[in-house]
Design an enzyme around this catalytic site. Sequence first.
Site, PDB file in Angstrom:
ATOM      1  N   TYR A  56      35.931 -80.472 -35.822  1.00  0.00           N
ATOM      2  CA  TYR A  56      35.484 -79.117 -35.449  1.00  0.00           C
ATOM      3  C   TYR A  56      34.067 -78.835 -35.960  1.00  0.00           C
ATOM      4  O   TYR A  56      33.327 -78.094 -35.310  1.00  0.00           O
ATOM      5  CB  TYR A  56      36.506 -78.065 -35.918  1.00  0.00           C
ATOM      6  CG  TYR A  56      37.768 -78.176 -35.088  1.00  0.00           C
ATOM      7  CD1 TYR A  56      37.811 -77.672 -33.787  1.00  0.00           C
ATOM      8  CD2 TYR A  56      38.882 -78.866 -35.559  1.00  0.00           C
ATOM      9  CE1 TYR A  56      38.941 -77.832 -32.997  1.00  0.00           C
ATOM     10  CE2 TYR A  56      40.014 -79.026 -34.773  1.00  0.00           C
ATOM     11  CZ  TYR A  56      40.036 -78.513 -33.497  1.00  0.00           C
ATOM     12  OH  TYR A  56      41.148 -78.687 -32.703  1.00  0.00           O
ATOM     13  N   HIS A 110      42.998 -69.426 -27.266  1.00  0.00           N
ATOM     14  CA  HIS A 110      43.104 -70.646 -28.070  1.00  0.00           C
ATOM     15  C   HIS A 110      42.205 -70.592 -29.313  1.00  0.00           C
ATOM     16  O   HIS A 110      41.928 -71.628 -29.915  1.00  0.00           O
ATOM     17  CB  HIS A 110      42.767 -71.884 -27.226  1.00  0.00           C
ATOM     18  CG  HIS A 110      43.833 -72.223 -26.226  1.00  0.00           C
ATOM     19  ND1 HIS A 110      43.670 -73.123 -25.197  1.00  0.00           N
ATOM     20  CD2 HIS A 110      45.113 -71.761 -26.089  1.00  0.00           C
ATOM     21  CE1 HIS A 110      44.779 -73.215 -24.481  1.00  0.00           C
ATOM     22  NE2 HIS A 110      45.665 -72.387 -24.993  1.00  0.00           N
ATOM     23  N   GLY A 177      37.937 -73.278 -13.591  1.00  0.00           N
ATOM     24  CA  GLY A 177      37.613 -74.431 -14.432  1.00  0.00           C
ATOM     25  C   GLY A 177      38.695 -74.863 -15.390  1.00  0.00           C
ATOM     26  O   GLY A 177      38.398 -75.228 -16.522  1.00  0.00           O
ATOM     27  N   SER A 179      42.382 -77.326 -15.686  1.00  0.00           N
ATOM     28  CA  SER A 179      43.156 -78.346 -14.983  1.00  0.00           C
ATOM     29  C   SER A 179      44.619 -77.941 -14.795  1.00  0.00           C
ATOM     30  O   SER A 179      45.358 -78.616 -14.099  1.00  0.00           O
ATOM     31  CB  SER A 179      43.096 -79.667 -15.759  1.00  0.00           C
ATOM     32  OG  SER A 179      43.685 -79.493 -17.039  1.00  0.00           O
ATOM     33  N   LEU A 204      36.395 -77.515  -9.866  1.00  0.00           N
ATOM     34  CA  LEU A 204      35.671 -78.649  -9.291  1.00  0.00           C
ATOM     35  C   LEU A 204      36.547 -79.423  -8.315  1.00  0.00           C
ATOM     36  O   LEU A 204      36.079 -79.954  -7.320  1.00  0.00           O
ATOM     37  CB  LEU A 204      35.195 -79.568 -10.429  1.00  0.00           C
ATOM     38  CG  LEU A 204      34.108 -80.568 -10.110  1.00  0.00           C
ATOM     39  CD1 LEU A 204      32.859 -79.892  -9.573  1.00  0.00           C
ATOM     40  CD2 LEU A 204      33.766 -81.380 -11.353  1.00  0.00           C
ATOM     41  N   GLU A 205      37.826 -79.458  -8.626  1.00  0.00           N
ATOM     42  CA  GLU A 205      38.781 -80.223  -7.804  1.00  0.00           C
ATOM     43  C   GLU A 205      40.132 -79.511  -7.904  1.00  0.00           C
ATOM     44  O   GLU A 205      40.311 -78.684  -8.799  1.00  0.00           O
ATOM     45  CB  GLU A 205      38.912 -81.650  -8.364  1.00  0.00           C
ATOM     46  CG  GLU A 205      39.459 -81.627  -9.787  1.00  0.00           C
ATOM     47  CD  GLU A 205      39.137 -82.869 -10.608  1.00  0.00           C
ATOM     48  OE1 GLU A 205      38.579 -83.811 -10.065  1.00  0.00           O
ATOM     49  OE2 GLU A 205      39.483 -82.837 -11.798  1.00  0.00           O
TER      50      GLU A 205
HETATM   51  P1  OAD Z   1      40.589 -79.704 -18.863  1.00  0.00           P
HETATM   52  O1  OAD Z   1      39.625 -80.688 -19.392  1.00  0.00           O
HETATM   53  O2  OAD Z   1      42.024 -80.081 -18.847  1.00  0.00           O
HETATM   54  O3  OAD Z   1      40.210 -79.317 -17.376  1.00  0.00           O
HETATM   55  C1  OAD Z   1      38.927 -78.911 -17.011  1.00  0.00           C
HETATM   56  C2  OAD Z   1      38.917 -78.610 -15.535  1.00  0.00           C
HETATM   57  O4  OAD Z   1      37.607 -78.158 -15.207  1.00  0.00           O
HETATM   58  C3  OAD Z   1      39.223 -79.803 -14.634  1.00  0.00           C
HETATM   59  O5  OAD Z   1      40.170 -79.435 -13.630  1.00  0.00           O
HETATM   60  C4  OAD Z   1      37.872 -80.137 -13.986  1.00  0.00           C
HETATM   61  O6  OAD Z   1      37.991 -80.602 -12.649  1.00  0.00           O
HETATM   62  C5  OAD Z   1      37.201 -78.777 -14.002  1.00  0.00           C
HETATM   63  N1  OAD Z   1      35.723 -78.841 -14.030  1.00  0.00           N
HETATM   64  C6  OAD Z   1      34.933 -79.772 -14.618  1.00  0.00           C
HETATM   65  N2  OAD Z   1      33.646 -79.482 -14.428  1.00  0.00           N
HETATM   66  C7  OAD Z   1      33.602 -78.325 -13.705  1.00  0.00           C
HETATM   67  C8  OAD Z   1      32.563 -77.517 -13.177  1.00  0.00           C
HETATM   68  N3  OAD Z   1      31.282 -77.811 -13.364  1.00  0.00           N
HETATM   69  N4  OAD Z   1      32.900 -76.410 -12.470  1.00  0.00           N
HETATM   70  C9  OAD Z   1      34.218 -76.090 -12.271  1.00  0.00           C
HETATM   71  N5  OAD Z   1      35.225 -76.820 -12.740  1.00  0.00           N
HETATM   72  C10 OAD Z   1      34.942 -77.923 -13.451  1.00  0.00           C
HETATM   73  O7  OAD Z   1      40.338 -78.333 -19.679  1.00  0.00           O
HETATM   74  P2  OAD Z   1      41.278 -77.033 -19.765  1.00  0.00           P
HETATM   75  O8  OAD Z   1      42.073 -76.871 -18.522  1.00  0.00           O
HETATM   76  O9  OAD Z   1      40.432 -75.925 -20.213  1.00  0.00           O
HETATM   77  O10 OAD Z   1      43.639 -76.561 -25.669  1.00  0.00           O
HETATM   78  O11 OAD Z   1      42.242 -77.456 -20.941  1.00  0.00           O
HETATM   79  C11 OAD Z   1      43.188 -76.526 -21.389  1.00  0.00           C
HETATM   80  C12 OAD Z   1      43.441 -76.725 -22.849  1.00  0.00           C
HETATM   81  O12 OAD Z   1      43.773 -78.088 -23.104  1.00  0.00           O
HETATM   82  C13 OAD Z   1      42.250 -76.482 -23.734  1.00  0.00           C
HETATM   83  O13 OAD Z   1      42.046 -75.120 -24.047  1.00  0.00           O
HETATM   84  C14 OAD Z   1      42.599 -77.262 -24.958  1.00  0.00           C
HETATM   85  C15 OAD Z   1      43.095 -78.524 -24.299  1.00  0.00           C
HETATM   86  O14 OAD Z   1      43.961 -79.290 -25.008  1.00  0.00           O
HETATM   87  C16 OAD Z   1      43.726 -76.659 -26.983  1.00  0.00           C
HETATM   88  O15 OAD Z   1      42.993 -77.379 -27.647  1.00  0.00           O
HETATM   89  C17 OAD Z   1      44.815 -75.837 -27.578  1.00  0.00           C
END
Ligand code: OAD
Length: 235
Positions: A56, A110, A177, A179, A204-205
């Site tokens: 961190y 979070h 943004g 997943s 993004l997808e």
């Molecule tokens: P992820 O890394 O799982 O997903 C990120 C998403 O953003 C993916 O679907 C990408 O396709 C999309 N993405 C990437 N670049 C982008 C862009 N320029 N514009 C739009 N979309 C884009 O991250 P989170 O879903 O945020 O929790 O993950 C959720 C949680 O899992 C986080 O808060 C964290 C992690 O473990 C904890 O640490 C408790």
Amino acid sequence: MSRYNNIVVLTGAGVSAESGINTFRAADGLWENHRVEDVATPEAFERNPQLVQRFYNERRAQLLNGIKPNPAHLALAEFERTWKGRFTLVTQNIDDLHERAGSRNLLHMHGELLKIRCRKSGRLFPCRQPVASDQACSCCGQMGNLRPHVVWFGEIPLYMEEIEQALSDCDLFISIGTSGNVYPAAGFFQVAKGAGATAVELNLEPSARGSHFDRALYGPASQLVPRFLQSLTGS
Ligand code: OAD
């Protein structure tokens, strides 16, 4: 003007990707380079607090070293400023880019990278410096009690009551943004839909549950978010 009165937005790592912060699940993402069990669980902190603090500390130093809000953060803040209805921004991100952009009604479900917490008292302290695992806590004076103010796997996200209330009152839910892999956030669109809201995905997808949204637009958040929010106000 829009037919919506009460909007809830959920953001994930994708909204900050174009600011230069790695997402979690991409090929070069944080969870590709680190094991969740080593850095993001309460057990990891018990086992190896040095490693967890270092993880961190590195994230914090990066955030404070030239990372800036991008047009998606700015568009959300501008929309909130001018929108006449209710607006709640729930973020899974621990960076401070939404607040730096000017967002106000913001819930960090979070936690926040720029805060640390005393494990004993629960007191929060602002934090912009590296934290040592043997650092004495300012409130209890004990070493090792300061932990990142971050929700780890196995812990309950913050502000759940406020979020559930906002979801059950909203008529438009926008997921940006993320997943859709981590609950409870991944299920928010279903709660909103159950309450009669329209659910929109901007990503993004397609996310894990993208096909269940009422509407989905795919592309970079810096382009999609300003465009979509403008379409709501007709500007
Ligand atoms: P992820 O890394 O799982 O997903 C990120 C998403 O953003 C993916 O679907 C990408 O396709 C999309 N993405 C990437 N670049 C982008 C862009 N320029 N514009 C739009 N979309 C884009 O991250 P989170 O879903 O945020 O929790 O993950 C959720 C949680 O899992 C986080 O808060 C964290 C992690 O473990 C904890 O640490 C408790």
